[in-house]
Design an enzyme around this catalytic site. Structure first.
Site, short mmCIF file in Angstrom:
data_model
loop_
_atom_site.label_atom_id
_atom_site.label_comp_id
_atom_site.label_asym_id
_atom_site.label_seq_id
_atom_site.Cartn_x
_atom_site.Cartn_y
_atom_site.Cartn_z
N GLU A 40 72.05 -63.46 23.07
CA GLU A 40 71.75 -64.89 23.21
C GLU A 40 73.01 -65.72 23.16
O GLU A 40 74.01 -65.34 22.54
CB GLU A 40 70.75 -65.33 22.14
CG GLU A 40 71.10 -64.92 20.70
CD GLU A 40 71.60 -66.06 19.84
OE1 GLU A 40 72.21 -66.99 20.39
OE2 GLU A 40 71.41 -65.98 18.62
N ARG A 65 70.21 -63.47 10.74
CA ARG A 65 69.31 -62.76 11.63
C ARG A 65 69.27 -63.38 13.02
O ARG A 65 68.21 -63.52 13.64
CB ARG A 65 67.90 -62.65 11.03
CG ARG A 65 67.89 -61.97 9.67
CD ARG A 65 66.47 -61.79 9.15
NE ARG A 65 65.76 -60.76 9.90
CZ ARG A 65 65.87 -59.45 9.68
NH1 ARG A 65 66.67 -58.99 8.73
NH2 ARG A 65 65.17 -58.60 10.40
N CYS A 70 78.60 -60.87 23.90
CA CYS A 70 79.31 -59.61 23.75
C CYS A 70 80.30 -59.58 22.61
O CYS A 70 80.37 -58.61 21.84
CB CYS A 70 80.00 -59.24 25.06
SG CYS A 70 81.38 -60.33 25.53
N HIS A 107 84.78 -59.68 28.77
CA HIS A 107 83.76 -58.91 28.08
C HIS A 107 84.42 -58.00 27.05
O HIS A 107 85.57 -57.58 27.24
CB HIS A 107 82.97 -58.08 29.10
CG HIS A 107 81.88 -57.24 28.51
ND1 HIS A 107 80.84 -57.76 27.78
CD2 HIS A 107 81.67 -55.89 28.54
CE1 HIS A 107 80.04 -56.79 27.38
NE2 HIS A 107 80.52 -55.64 27.83
N ASP A 122 77.92 -50.22 24.16
CA ASP A 122 77.87 -51.63 24.57
C ASP A 122 76.47 -52.19 24.28
O ASP A 122 75.52 -51.93 25.03
CB ASP A 122 78.20 -51.76 26.05
CG ASP A 122 78.48 -53.20 26.47
OD1 ASP A 122 78.15 -54.11 25.70
OD2 ASP A 122 79.04 -53.40 27.56
#
Length: 268
Positions: A40, A65, A70, A107, A122
Site C-alpha cells: 500500500e 499493523r 517496496c 525498487h 520480494d
C-alpha cells in the site's frame, strides 16, 4: 531486531519461528508475509512520513499493523530474516514500464542465501511470485504468480521476467537501506511517480487477491473471476479494516502535484 520484536513480527504474519534458516522456512515466510501485510501507498496520501530506518519500519508494519511499498516491506522483511539466521542483502532495481525503464533505486528487492544457493525474495512488488525465485538459474520457474525467468544482462545485471514480460532489472551489488532514500523521496513527491498518481492497498489471499484502489474494491479469485464495485464514502474505512486489517482515522485522498497537503504539511 531483538527477539521480542521478531516474535511479534512472526505473529503479525501468522508464522511459526523456523527451526533453521532453510529453503522450506523461507518459502513459508514469504507466502505468509504476502497474505498478511498489504502492499500500500496510503502514507503518501495521508501526509505521513516514510522513514527508511529499521525501527520506524518495524513500528509501522509490526506495531501499527500497516503495510507499505517496496522499500518498507522488503526493508522490514530483511531485518526479520537476518534475526532468524538468514544471510540477506538489499539489491536495487529499475522497473520496466510502458515508457521504458525506471529511475535508479526504483525498487528494493532481497538476495537471500541459504545452504542451497541464492534466492530472489520480494514481498514488495504487488503482483509477483508467491515464493522466492532462484537467482542462480536462468531456467523457467513455475510459481502460482506466473512463469518466471531471471536472465543476466551483458552488463552483469539480472532481468526478471514474468510470463515473458520484463518486470525489473536487478543490480547485483549489495546496498544499504539509506541508499534508497532518494528513490523513495522521488516516489513520494514526483508528479511522474505512479505512487503519487494512484492510491492502492492490495493483499494476496488464499483464494486470489483483494485490492482497494481509491474507492474501487476488486476481489479476484484463484480462477481469475473478478468482482468489482465502487464503495460509498461510509464503506471505505471499514473496507480497509476488514480486508487488510488497516485501521485509519480518515480516508486517504489523492493530492495533485504541487498542492500542499494540509494534513501533513509538506509540499512538492
Amino acid at each position: 531486531m531483538d527477539e521480542v520484536t521478531a516474535d511479534a513480527y512472526l505473529r503479525r504474519i501468522a508464522a511459526a519461528r523456523p527451526g533453521s534458516p532453510d529453503d522450506e522456512a523461507l518459502r513459508a515466510l514469504h507466502l505468509r508475509h504476502l497474505r498478511a501485510v498489504p502492499f500500500e501507498n496510503l502514507a503518501i496520501h495521508l501526509g505521513e512520513e516514510i522513514v527508511l530506518a529499521e525501527q520506524p519500519l518495524l513500528d509501522k508494519i509490526v506495531r501499527a499493523r500497516r503495510g507499505g511499498f517496496c522499500y518498507e516491506l522488503n526493508g522490514a522483511f530483511a531485518a526479520l530474516l537476518r534475526t532468524l539466521g538468514y544471510e540477506v542483502e538489499l539489491l536495487a532495481a529499475r522497473v520496466f514500464g510502458p515508457e521504458g525503464i525506471g529511475i535508479p533505486y526504483d525498487h528494493l528487492a532481497l538476495r537471500v542465501r541459504t545452504c542451497t544457493g541464492s534466492w530472489l525474495v520480494d514481498v514488495g512488488f504487488g503482483r509477483h511470485s508467491h515464493h522466492p525465485l532462484r537467482l542462480d538459474s536462468e531456467a523457467e520457474q513455475t510459481d502460482p504468480g506466473g512463469l518466471f525467468r531471471i536472465v543476466e544482462t551483458p552488463e552483469g545485471d539480472l532481468d526478471v521476467y514474468r510470463d515473458g514480460e520484463a518486470q525489473y532489472r536487478l543490480e547485483q551489488r549489495p546496498r544499504e537501506l539509506v541508499d534508497f532514500e532518494a528513490g523513495c523521496w522521488w516516489q513520494r513527491t514526483s508528479p511522474s511517480s505512479h505512487f503519487r498518481r494512484s492510491l492502492v492497498c492490495s493483499r494476496l489471499t488464499e483464494n486470489g487477491r483483494v485490492t482497494l484502489s481509491g474507492r474501487t474494491l476488486v476481489i479476484t479469485g484463484a480462477d481469475g473471476a473478478r468482482e468489482e464495485r465502487e464503495l460509498d464514502a461510509a464503506e471505505v474505512l471499514p473496507a480497509y479494516r476488514s480486508h487488510f486489517g488497516v485501521v485509519l482515522d480518515r480516508e486517504p485522498v489523492l493530492v495533485s502535484a504541487g498542492e500542499e497537503d494540509e494534513r501533513g504539511g509538506w509540499r512538492d
